[in-house]
Design an enzyme around this catalytic site. Sequence first.
Site, short mmCIF file in Angstrom:
data_model
loop_
_atom_site.label_atom_id
_atom_site.label_comp_id
_atom_site.label_asym_id
_atom_site.label_seq_id
_atom_site.Cartn_x
_atom_site.Cartn_y
_atom_site.Cartn_z
N ARG A 246 0.86 -1.19 0.00
CA ARG A 246 0.00 0.00 0.00
C ARG A 246 0.90 1.24 0.00
NH1 ARG A 246 -2.56 0.93 5.51
NH2 ARG A 246 -0.94 2.51 5.56
N HIS A 250 -3.55 4.67 4.90
CA HIS A 250 -4.76 3.85 4.94
C HIS A 250 -5.86 4.54 4.12
CE1 HIS A 250 -8.16 1.61 6.35
NE2 HIS A 250 -8.71 2.71 6.82
N TYR A 258 4.04 5.63 10.04
CA TYR A 258 4.48 4.39 10.69
C TYR A 258 5.13 3.41 9.70
CZ TYR A 258 -0.17 3.72 8.77
OH TYR A 258 -1.24 3.72 7.91
C1 LIG Z 1 -14.77 -5.64 11.30
C2 LIG Z 1 -14.10 -4.33 11.02
N1 LIG Z 1 -13.20 -3.84 11.91
C3 LIG Z 1 -12.57 -2.65 11.67
C4 LIG Z 1 -12.88 -1.95 10.54
C5 LIG Z 1 -12.19 -0.60 10.29
N2 LIG Z 1 -11.19 -0.75 9.24
C6 LIG Z 1 -11.49 -0.42 7.97
S1 LIG Z 1 -10.23 -0.76 6.96
C7 LIG Z 1 -9.26 -1.34 8.19
C8 LIG Z 1 -7.89 -1.89 7.91
C9 LIG Z 1 -7.98 -3.00 6.92
O1 LIG Z 1 -6.76 -3.61 6.69
P1 LIG Z 1 -6.63 -4.76 5.64
O2 LIG Z 1 -7.71 -5.76 5.80
O3 LIG Z 1 -5.23 -5.24 5.71
O4 LIG Z 1 -6.89 -4.03 4.26
P2 LIG Z 1 -5.96 -2.93 3.60
O5 LIG Z 1 -6.39 -1.63 4.21
O6 LIG Z 1 -4.57 -3.26 3.95
O7 LIG Z 1 -6.23 -3.00 2.15
C10 LIG Z 1 -9.92 -1.26 9.40
C11 LIG Z 1 -9.35 -1.68 10.69
C12 LIG Z 1 -13.84 -2.49 9.65
N3 LIG Z 1 -14.19 -1.86 8.52
N4 LIG Z 1 -14.42 -3.68 9.90
#
Ligand SMILES: Cc1ncc(C[n+]2csc(CCOP(=O)(O)OP(=O)(O)O)c2C)c(N)n1
Length: 336
Positions: A246, A250, A258
């Site tokens: 990425r 975020h 970080y």
């Molecule tokens: C069950 C749940 N917990 C927390 C969130 C908040 N949240 C949205 S995206 C994210 C990080 C997701 O990381 P990852 O699955 O690795 O996807 P990436 O962002 O790396 O593509 C979080 C914690 C959510 N949408 N759903």
Amino acid sequence: MLEYGEDMDIKRDDLLQMYYYLRLTRRLEERITSLYHQGKILGGAWTSNGTEAVSVGYAYALEKNDIAATYFRDMGAFLVRGISPKRIMAHYLGKKTGVSGGKDGNVHIGDLNHGVFGFPSHLADNYPVGTGAALAFMIRGEKKVVAACTGDGGTSRGDFHEAMNLASVRKLPIVFFCNNNQYAYSTPLRMQMAIKDVAERALAYGMPNKIVDGNNVAAVYTAAKEAYEYARNGGGPTFIECKTMRMHGHSEHDSAKYVPRELLEEWKKKDPILTIEKFLLENNITKKEELDDIDARVEEEIDEAERFAIESPFPDPEETFTGVYATPVEADENVM
Ligand SMILES: Cc1ncc(C[n+]2csc(CCOP(=O)(O)OP(=O)(O)O)c2C)c(N)n1
């Protein structure tokens, strides 16, 4: 990992189309980001910057009647499935002409007319939703497959494991992808799983798995195509881990301080667009001018999408409750 060229059975036109979609995804998200910083879009802006080859590759390998159960870094899949940049841009601006008619925003995109399920915000709930669709395809005897994608963090959630288990036990026609971009928000991979490769998770469910270079669109496409064929012919699901990075925060409010800068520098050299561009040119599959023409076409499309979105009206307040709930049918008094 597959090298471009090695075992590659992709037509020139398809490679160029995938180049086009990678570029379209990148530029559309860059324009959305710019509008975000101007305060013109509603809510946040999440992009797939650096990881575009995952969603473009897996979506491009699908057939027309298949289904994509996407997550929020799958802009490439929305575009490949034919949801237009105009409607996506209007969606981000909360306009009536947007994908949700102005009722929802940002990455909450889906349109069954294009075989894309609406994205459930809870990670990785698109996995069980996709699994349900695959079960329906099997029961109905339809030769369709589902592609479901989630991030590395999503694979640490219970819903992920329940979907993987059911799909494997019932040999459902679904292929699970993981966009392993090393971070779940600010949590690095090593802080959320004790295994080296996310693909190992599939072993617990007796599911075939594969690791591919997620920055190599041809590798993602080839692995996806093979797994879809296997699923379509009754073989059951496959789990495909796409290793990528990425390159933005975020979302656009996050500076990602970080993430070690050296790591970003290292992955910058492996950018998915640079990678395919280099391959196409070095193998004389195309000339720079042809790629420049594609880039110019993309710019025009994005300009047009922005104009369209800005000029589009906001939804009428009277429409607030239309299309939100199923239209009630008259209750039949004879049915208890
Ligand atoms: C069950 C749940 N917990 C927390 C969130 C908040 N949240 C949205 S995206 C994210 C990080 C997701 O990381 P990852 O699955 O690795 O996807 P990436 O962002 O790396 O593509 C979080 C914690 C959510 N949408 N759903």
